[in-house]
Design an enzyme around this catalytic site. Structure first.
Site, mmCIF file in Angstrom:
data_model
loop_
_atom_site.group_PDB
_atom_site.id
_atom_site.type_symbol
_atom_site.label_atom_id
_atom_site.label_comp_id
_atom_site.label_asym_id
_atom_site.label_seq_id
_atom_site.Cartn_x
_atom_site.Cartn_y
_atom_site.Cartn_z
ATOM 1 N N GLU A 1 0.934 -1.593 -0.010
ATOM 2 C CA GLU A 1 0.142 0.333 -0.072
ATOM 3 C C GLU A 1 1.268 1.605 0.393
ATOM 4 O OE1 GLU A 1 -3.089 0.167 3.376
ATOM 5 O OE2 GLU A 1 -4.626 -1.453 2.132
ATOM 6 N N GLU B 1 -7.436 -7.773 -0.373
ATOM 7 C CA GLU B 1 -7.715 -7.444 0.656
ATOM 8 C C GLU B 1 -9.095 -7.056 0.588
ATOM 9 O OE1 GLU B 1 -5.207 -4.976 3.628
ATOM 10 O OE2 GLU B 1 -3.372 -6.053 3.147
#
Length: 702
Positions: free
Chosen positions: A188, A259
């Protein structure tokens, strides 16, 4: 010289060849390739369902059962991070034993016929202390984390290569016949990339090139990274990737969801935010309907943040509302509803992977996603995104669509599954008391020492940063000083300001006040009236952290602890302060069977005191049901069972509803002996150990 020139030319042609393969959508990773539709394993396009299970958040004896339940739930893949600070706690000193044995964990996955996604990071966030980075990095001269910084890149590459070479040595990459089909580099990064400007762009390109250069033979991914370089697949993280994902940044990359959050990790003081099975299923179906081919549930089993591994304010229980709960038990209806979804989609895989997709508008908020391979191979996803039920017509047939749902028609005619209709029996977890610790005679207590300035050896004419002094070896740092009073019974006001997370104030060895922050505001400020005696008065301030931060740019600059202290407006910040890292009981390891002998243990008295250690023994409950301590009568502290640190508890920090965020604390069965188990608790506040019970967890029908 000729050798150098040839080496440069060979590198150029190899890089050019890789770029050409990407451009034409032919990316080889040994037995794993991909195109715009999906990953291709051994020549077969695949729709894959994956679940995150982190090896250190369970125990080695739990691994086999967790993996088996994941497989039974319709998963093809197990996804795990690699935890750098767990494996290299000290520079150059590696640990891969016990719960750190990642090779054994992956081999267990392989033995059960599942694939692996290895998310090396090595920055992982994951609500894990310091985002998985070892704290010794903080003290490397000139280092800046996660940017185009040579010291950081050196150690990051060193650890990444260490893990890759370990996997290669065990033949665990798919290119070697192993189960690892994808690896991840960074995590991320887009959330912090802007803070580093051009150096952020340089770093992400370097990280991709470095990872690919390790030649694993399988593709690499970067999650939540829209500008992932061509040789790396960009993926989505979030609750609704079917709606929010911009898509692959190249027409030759597949749509992967790394995710899909199955609930929300809880933090102390906040109510746990749950997510329904219906909502998860709806968003998975929508992602598949929009040409997604890989979904990973984060978490499929969250497990337990043992020891001091949770990041700031994160509870010991992690993603307890996942399809497999903290204890590894099946959570219904979530597990069963998703299993049905996986089965239906797998049965439709042929037209989904090889058919032509068309989208039909069926109403204001209703659509049909149709995949047709030939006249006999057709699948349709009928979606209703409205918040009211809808009646639609599809191929001259009427269908009822519940609100926020998708119906799957494997033959484009008959509904096999609707995401809003749950057929699985609802179960509720019950905690059954097996043992009460209500006998005062069975408890022994030891009160930790309150240090004064004269007891310290480390001294500075300023208040120091908590993290820089403790170096993550303890939650606790004592700040000690003194103040002179001209007359007895002097009333004063002590003001202390801390960057978190908890602060206890002692004057002449007596607790006079405490305060704490929260996940939303880690700072804590204390302003209290105190009584001073004539002459010198000892001021002892205990700063306590509840995990290190795990995210954000410039993590190396994050600080904690005192930054301003005043008495009656008089600034004490720049006067001489003495420091002690940790509590004396920690230093003497009085939570161990041998360390117990290092201090005097008295009987349980009538009045609880702060910083008290409690110890007793107990026998394991009969059977195999998971075991947990009910600490509803306690305040805040840590737990050890047979020298295993179970984690931090903080029962006194209530939600807005007036209840603890977490009351039960998991003790894995593998930590227990049949009889004579040693239980030690460090209570920072004034808990009552006589109210503790030992419970077992079971599910019953609702």
């Amino acid at each position: 010289m000729v050798y150098v020139v040839m080496k440069v030319l060979m590198g150029f042609w190899c890089s050019l060849a890789l770029l050409l393969m990407v451009a034409f959508g032919i990316v080889h990773g040994g037995s794993v390739t991909y195109d715009r539709r999906s990953l291709i394993i051994d020549g077969q396009h695949k729709i894959l369902f994956s679940g995150s299970i982190h090896y250190p958040r369970s125990t080695p004896k739990m691994w086999s059962d967790l993996i088996a339940k994941a497989k039974e739930g319709g998963l093809d893949v197990i996804d795990t991070y690699v935890f750098w600070n767990l494996h290299e706690p000290h520079r150059g000193l590696y640990k891969f034993n016990g719960k750190r044995n990642i090779v054994r964990f992956i081999q267990e996955i392989q033995s059960q016929g599942l694939y692996v996604i290895l998310r090396i990071g090595p920055f992982i966030e994951s609500e894990w202390t310091y985002g998985g980075l070892p704290f010794w990095l903080h003290d490397i001269p000139g280092i800046t984390f996660r940017t185009d910084n040579e010291p950081f890149k050196f150690y990051m590459q060193n650890f990444t290569a260490k893990i890759v070479n370990m996997m290669k040595s065990a033949n665990l990459f798919a290119s070697q016949g192993g189960p690892i089909i994808l690896s991840q580099i960074e995590n991320e990064y887009s959330l912090v990339e802007g803070a580093f400007h051009k150096n952020g762009v340089k770093y992400i390109r370097w990280a991709a090139k470095m990872a690919v250069g390790l030649q694993t033979g399988v593709p690499w991914v970067m999650c939540r990274q829209d500008d992932a370089p061509d040789l790396v697949i960009n993926t989505c993280n979030g609750l609704r990737c079917g709606e929010t994902f911009k898509g692959p940044n190249s027409p030759n990359k597949p749509s992967l969801w790394t995710e899909n959050w199955t609930s929300r990790y809880p933090t102390f003081g906040e109510k746990t935010r749950l997510r329904s099975a219906e909502d998860i299923a709806y968003n998975v179906a929508l992602f598949i309907a929009k040409n997604g081919s890989f979904v990973n549930y984060y978490m499929y089993h969250g497990g337990t943040n043992f020891d001091r591994t949770a990041s700031a304010f994160v509870t010991t229980a992690y993603y307890d509302d996942a399809p497999l709960d903290e204890y590894g038990l099946v959570k219904q209806p979530k597990w069963g509803h998703l299993k049905e979804l996986h089965t239906v989609i797998k049965n439709c895989s042929e037209p989904l992977l090889y058919g032509t997709q068309t989208t039909l508008n069926l109403g204001a908020q209703q659509e049909a996603y149709v995949f047709k391979k030939n006249s006999t191979s057709c699948v349709a996803f009928l979606g209703n995104s409205a918040h009211i039920d809808a009646t639609i017509q599809f191929q001259n047939v009427t269908y009822q669509l519940p609100r926020q749902s998708i119906s799957i028609l494997p033959d484009c005619k008959n509904v096999a599954f609707n995401t809003a209709k749950v057929n699985t029996q609802h179960l509720m977890r019950a905690m059954k008391s097996q043992l009460q610790f209500n006998s005062a005679e069975k408890w022994k207590v030891h009160i930790d020492a309150i240090p004064n300035y004269v007891d310290t050896s480390l001294r500075e004419n300023k208040v120091l940063d908590h993290f820089s002094i403790t170096k993550d070896t303890s939650d606790y740092l004592w700040y000690t000083s003194s103040i002179h009073a001209q007359s007895p019974n002097t009333q004063s006001v002590l003001s202390a300001f801390s960057r978190g997370h908890v602060l206890y104030a002692f004057v002449n060895g007596v607790l006079v006040g405490s305060t704490h922050g929260s996940i939303k505001n880690t700072h804590c400020n204390l302003e209290i009236k105190i009584n001073l005696g004539m002459g010198e008065n000892n001021i002892s301030l205990l700063s306590a952290t509840v995990g290190l931060p795990d995210s954000g740019a410039h993590l190396e600059h994050k600080t904690a602890g005192l930054y301003d202290v005043k008495v009656d407006g008089r600034d004490l910040t720049s006067q001489s302060w003495g420091y002690q890292v940790g509590l004396l009981g920690e230093k003497l390891k009085i939570y161990t069977s041998t360390g117990l002998r290092n201090v005097y243990w008295g009987n349980l008295g009538n009045f609880a005191q702060p910083l008290t250690w409690y110890q007793t023994t107990f026998d394991a409950p009969a059977g195999n049901d998971p075991v947990a301590l009910n600490l509803g009568s306690m305040g805040k502290g840590q737990i050890w069972v047979n020298e295993h640190n179970i984690g931090r508890y903080w029962v006194s920090f209530h939600t807005h509803e007036g209840t603890p965020t977490q009351q039960w604390y998991h003790i894995p069965r593998s930590f227990l002996k049949p009889a004579g188990n040693l239980l030690v608790l460090l209570e920072e506040e004034k808990g009552n150990p006589l109210g503790i019970t030992l419970d077992t967890a079971v599910y019953t029908m609702v």
